[in-house]
Enzyme design. Structure first.
Site, PDB file in Angstrom:
ATOM      1  N   SER A  67     -38.375  35.893 -38.893  1.00 21.38           N
ATOM      2  CA  SER A  67     -39.102  36.401 -37.576  1.00 21.38           C
ATOM      3  C   SER A  67     -40.392  36.283 -37.465  1.00 21.38           C
ATOM      4  CB  SER A  67     -38.046  36.525 -36.738  1.00 21.38           C
ATOM      5  OG  SER A  67     -38.335  38.727 -36.927  1.00 21.38           O
ATOM      6  N   LYS A 105     -41.224  43.898 -35.789  1.00 22.12           N
ATOM      7  CA  LYS A 105     -42.041  42.697 -35.027  1.00 22.12           C
ATOM      8  C   LYS A 105     -43.625  43.393 -35.038  1.00 22.12           C
ATOM      9  CE  LYS A 105     -38.179  40.547 -33.338  1.00 22.12           C
ATOM     10  NZ  LYS A 105     -37.624  39.919 -34.728  1.00 22.12           N
TER      11      LYS A 105
END
Length: 167
Positions: A32, A77
């Site tokens: 990701s 993230k």
């Protein structure tokens, strides 16, 4: 032998304190955050600011946080929005407060699909996105859209230059 044992215990205690309160090493199981952080790599993280001080990161910081929900997993993230920011995703571009973001770190530039095109970041919260937008469970798709600053765990310092294939 008693003096050596005492020195050994002190060294072990210091190492444990540093690795639990100041630094941490985490494994990244997914792609990701590609190309910034590679799948199956270890990352070194800075925990101290989130334990002692004001936990609000800066735009662009790569942060580790606890996901709300039954699994309570650690996720990693990039911070895109802070409290009060309006985030809009349109035609493959991300806008913060009306300004298009320059995102040279993205794996693929036009991969910013959003089920909801606009987000208003509430107080004490963050809006986060992965750098590999096609393969990222981030604020666009998480059960709770925004990350509470209380859930911040660490900030990424560096990626170790090798993969760990056995996880």
């Amino acid at each position: 032998a008693s003096k050596e044992t005492t020195i050994y215990i002190v060294i072990c205690t210091v190492v444990v304190l540093v690795m639990t309160c100041v630094l941490s090493i985490n494994y990244v199981p997914s792609e990701s955050m590609e190309p910034t952080i590679h799948k199956k790599h270890l990352i070194l993280n800075w925990r101290l600011p989130y334990l002692l001080g004001d936990p609000v990161p800066e735009y662009g910081d790569v942060v580790i946080f606890r996901e709300n929900g039954p699994q309570n997993r650690l996720l990693i993230k990039r911070v895109i929005g802070l409290a009060g920011d309006e985030i809009r995703i349109s035609e493959g571009k991300v806008y913060r407060n009306g300004e298009e973001l320059d995102e040279p770190y993205l794996l693929i530039q036009e991969s910013t699909y959003s089920a909801a095109p606009e987000f208003l970041v509430p107080e004490s919260s963050l809006f986060v996105l992965g750098d590999n937008r096609y393969k990222s469970k981030d604020s666009r798709f998480m059960e709770e859209t925004y990350v509470s600053v209380e859930n911040l765990y660490a900030r990424e310092i560096l990626q170790l230059p090798f993969s760990v294939p056995f996880f």
